[in-house]
Design an enzyme around this catalytic site. Structure first.
Site, mmCIF file in Angstrom:
data_model
loop_
_atom_site.group_PDB
_atom_site.id
_atom_site.type_symbol
_atom_site.label_atom_id
_atom_site.label_comp_id
_atom_site.label_asym_id
_atom_site.label_seq_id
_atom_site.Cartn_x
_atom_site.Cartn_y
_atom_site.Cartn_z
ATOM 1 N N TYR A 5 0.826 -1.210 0.000
ATOM 2 C CA TYR A 5 0.000 0.000 0.000
ATOM 3 C C TYR A 5 0.863 1.264 0.000
ATOM 4 C CZ TYR A 5 -3.660 3.221 1.734
ATOM 5 O OH TYR A 5 -4.538 4.266 1.905
ATOM 6 N N ALA A 6 1.869 1.299 0.877
ATOM 7 C CA ALA A 6 2.734 2.483 0.952
ATOM 8 C C ALA A 6 3.474 2.698 -0.369
ATOM 9 C CB ALA A 6 3.714 2.351 2.113
HETATM 10 N N1 LIG Z 1 -9.673 6.136 5.358
HETATM 11 C C1 LIG Z 1 -8.445 6.523 5.583
HETATM 12 O O1 LIG Z 1 -8.045 6.714 6.720
HETATM 13 C C2 LIG Z 1 -7.505 6.780 4.453
HETATM 14 C C3 LIG Z 1 -6.232 7.251 4.759
HETATM 15 C C4 LIG Z 1 -5.334 7.521 3.746
HETATM 16 C C5 LIG Z 1 -5.713 7.317 2.433
HETATM 17 N N2 LIG Z 1 -6.941 6.846 2.147
HETATM 18 C C6 LIG Z 1 -7.270 6.657 0.734
HETATM 19 O O2 LIG Z 1 -8.494 7.273 0.424
HETATM 20 C C7 LIG Z 1 -9.124 6.594 -0.656
HETATM 21 C C8 LIG Z 1 -10.560 6.299 -0.312
HETATM 22 O O3 LIG Z 1 -10.590 5.450 0.820
HETATM 23 P P1 LIG Z 1 -11.837 5.289 1.811
HETATM 24 O O4 LIG Z 1 -11.314 5.457 3.162
HETATM 25 O O5 LIG Z 1 -12.976 6.093 1.352
HETATM 26 O O6 LIG Z 1 -12.098 3.714 1.637
HETATM 27 P P2 LIG Z 1 -13.396 2.903 1.197
HETATM 28 O O7 LIG Z 1 -14.600 3.463 1.871
HETATM 29 O O8 LIG Z 1 -13.020 1.482 1.392
HETATM 30 O O9 LIG Z 1 -13.513 3.222 -0.359
HETATM 31 C C9 LIG Z 1 -12.647 2.671 -1.315
HETATM 32 C C10 LIG Z 1 -13.229 2.943 -2.677
HETATM 33 O O10 LIG Z 1 -12.367 2.397 -3.675
HETATM 34 C C11 LIG Z 1 -13.143 1.659 -4.598
HETATM 35 N N3 LIG Z 1 -12.447 0.514 -5.153
HETATM 36 C C12 LIG Z 1 -11.730 -0.426 -4.488
HETATM 37 N N4 LIG Z 1 -11.298 -1.365 -5.342
HETATM 38 C C13 LIG Z 1 -11.759 -1.019 -6.580
HETATM 39 C C14 LIG Z 1 -11.671 -1.597 -7.878
HETATM 40 N N5 LIG Z 1 -10.997 -2.743 -8.107
HETATM 41 N N6 LIG Z 1 -12.275 -0.966 -8.896
HETATM 42 C C15 LIG Z 1 -12.952 0.193 -8.705
HETATM 43 N N7 LIG Z 1 -13.084 0.764 -7.504
HETATM 44 C C16 LIG Z 1 -12.491 0.167 -6.446
HETATM 45 C C17 LIG Z 1 -14.329 1.167 -3.796
HETATM 46 O O11 LIG Z 1 -15.403 0.918 -4.670
HETATM 47 P P3 LIG Z 1 -16.417 -0.328 -4.458
HETATM 48 O O12 LIG Z 1 -16.582 -0.475 -2.984
HETATM 49 O O13 LIG Z 1 -17.642 0.106 -5.186
HETATM 50 O O14 LIG Z 1 -15.729 -1.483 -5.067
HETATM 51 C C18 LIG Z 1 -14.596 2.310 -2.852
HETATM 52 O O15 LIG Z 1 -15.467 3.241 -3.432
HETATM 53 C C19 LIG Z 1 -8.281 5.351 -0.917
HETATM 54 O O16 LIG Z 1 -7.422 5.576 -2.013
HETATM 55 C C20 LIG Z 1 -7.479 5.215 0.356
HETATM 56 O O17 LIG Z 1 -6.260 4.554 0.122
HETATM 57 C C21 LIG Z 1 -7.848 6.575 3.132
#
Ligand SMILES: NC(=O)c1ccc[n+]([C@@H]2O[C@H](COP(=O)([O-])OP(=O)(O)OC[C@H]3O[C@@H](n4cnc5c(N)ncnc54)[C@H](OP(=O)(O)O)[C@@H]3O)[C@@H](O)[C@H]2O)c1
Lengths: 78, 246
Positions: free
Chosen positions: B153-154
């Site tokens: 991931y990192a």
């Molecule tokens: N939450 C945190 O603390 C945090 C911290 C740092 C960075 N981030 C980053 O922020 C972003 C959003 O994360 P979140 O926290 O909102 O997580 P989340 O609620 O799990 O959302 C992840 C999203 O990515 C989509 N996704 C995953 N695999 C996919 C695929 N194969 N094809 C198309 N879409 C896909 C999912 O769509 P479906 O569910 O419809 O498949 C979902 O909408 C990510 O890039 C994450 O790395 C989050």
């Protein structure tokens, strides 16, 4: 036909690179003679594609470095 | 300020916690938004919450190699053009390096990094022609600091930053900016899975003493999408409550 292609190609080059028409001769290289940078050459190819309604694949686009190259490719493929 | 009327935006991962907040923020600023993700029902739900005709549901599974180009094509068709791309879809497959399977490495890199590059590439043509574009990658604080258990991931998030800086240099002269937003710990499904112990530990390392909200991230994306941010490119905006000051 080929004259017509050459004129249209030259017009695009003049417009896009903002160079004098007289400088846009067949042998002119976009980068070396007409001051284009590499992104300009990508945009020129895009403009040719639109003008002539064709698709220029990446490997062919890389070989289009002079006005004549462009005219030749388009004349042969459109 | 930050008015996005007349602009169109594609948000990947719009079914998730942060992505849906980003879509809402851009929509609130007046943009037409395309919502992408794999779960159609969840996307429809977000679309219904936004309401009106400035929203489009565009499902795609970004682990397929052809999906990015196809998605941009559909977004273009639905919205007429594509001005703002938010690469937010992301997933984790955490494990210690010694236990990490090749498959988990590949899946994370494919969605978080490779798909983001392909999506960016696919929307450049239109942006270059219009001399206006915004590409925003949602990276992570761990892309800069590293994190045990998240080599894959990192790496994907650090890769996104390097890719954005390089692309920013290529296209800056054409009115296109490329930036990242790096969330710290944000309350979403992705962090729900952490144990209470870990969460408590985390909070003690965050000067703001709480998890961030998806809206904190969305506001940064709205800013970077705007005309006001035209002179900001190749940057990473860290939104992390002070847990890492970079
Ligand atoms: N939450 C945190 O603390 C945090 C911290 C740092 C960075 N981030 C980053 O922020 C972003 C959003 O994360 P979140 O926290 O909102 O997580 P989340 O609620 O799990 O959302 C992840 C999203 O990515 C989509 N996704 C995953 N695999 C996919 C695929 N194969 N094809 C198309 N879409 C896909 C999912 O769509 P479906 O569910 O419809 O498949 C979902 O909408 C990510 O890039 C994450 O790395 C989050």
């Amino acid at each position: 036909m080929s004259n017509d292609v050459a004129d249209r190609v030259k017009k695009i080059v003049v417009e896009h690179l903002g160079v004098e028409e007289a400088k846009v001769v067949e042998s002119a290289s976009f980068i070396d003679d007409l001051g284009a940078d590499s992104l300009d050459t990508v945009e020129l190819v895009m403009a040719f594609e639109e003008e002539f309604g064709c698709e220029i694949p990446d490997d062919a686009a890389e070989k289009i470095v002079t006005v004549q190259n462009a005219v030749d490719f388009i004349s042969e493929n459109v | 300020m930050f008015d996005l009327s007349g602009k169109t935006a594609l948000v990947t991962g719009a079914s998730g916690g942060i992505g849906s907040a980003i879509a809402k923020a851009l929509h609130d600023q007046g943009a037409v938004v395309g919502l992408s993700g794999t779960r159609v029902e969840a996307l429809e739900k977000v679309a219904a919450e936004l309401g009106g005709d400035r929203v489009h549901v565009l499902p795609a599974n970004l682990s397929d190699a052809d999906a990015p180009a196809d998605l941009v094509k559909r977004a273009d068709e639905a919205m007429g053009q594509l001005d703002i791309l938010v690469n937010n879809a992301g997933l984790t497959r955490d494990n210690l390096a010694m236990r990490l399977k090749d498959e988990d490495w590949d899946t994370v890199l494919a969605v978080n990094l490779t798909a983001s590059f392909r999506l960016s590439k696919a929307c450049l043509r239109g942006m270059m022609k219009r001399r206006w574009g915004r590409i925003i990658g949602i990276t992570s604080v761990v892309g800069t600091t590293g994190n045990a258990g998240q080599t894959n991931y990192a790496a994907s998030k650090a890769g996104l930053i390097g890719m954005s800086k390089s692309l920013a240099q290529e296209v800056a002269s054409r009115g296109i900016t490329v930036n990242c937003v790096a969330p710290g710990f944000i309350a979403t499904a992705m962090t729900d899975v952490l144990s209470d112990d870990i969460k408590e530990n985390l909070l003690s390392s965050i000067p703001c003493a709480k998890l961030g909200s998806p809206e904190d991230i969305a506001a940064s994306v709205a800013y970077l999408s705007s005309n006001e941010a035209a002179y900001v490119t190749g940057q990473t905006l860290h939104v992390n409550g002070g847990m890492a000051m970079i």
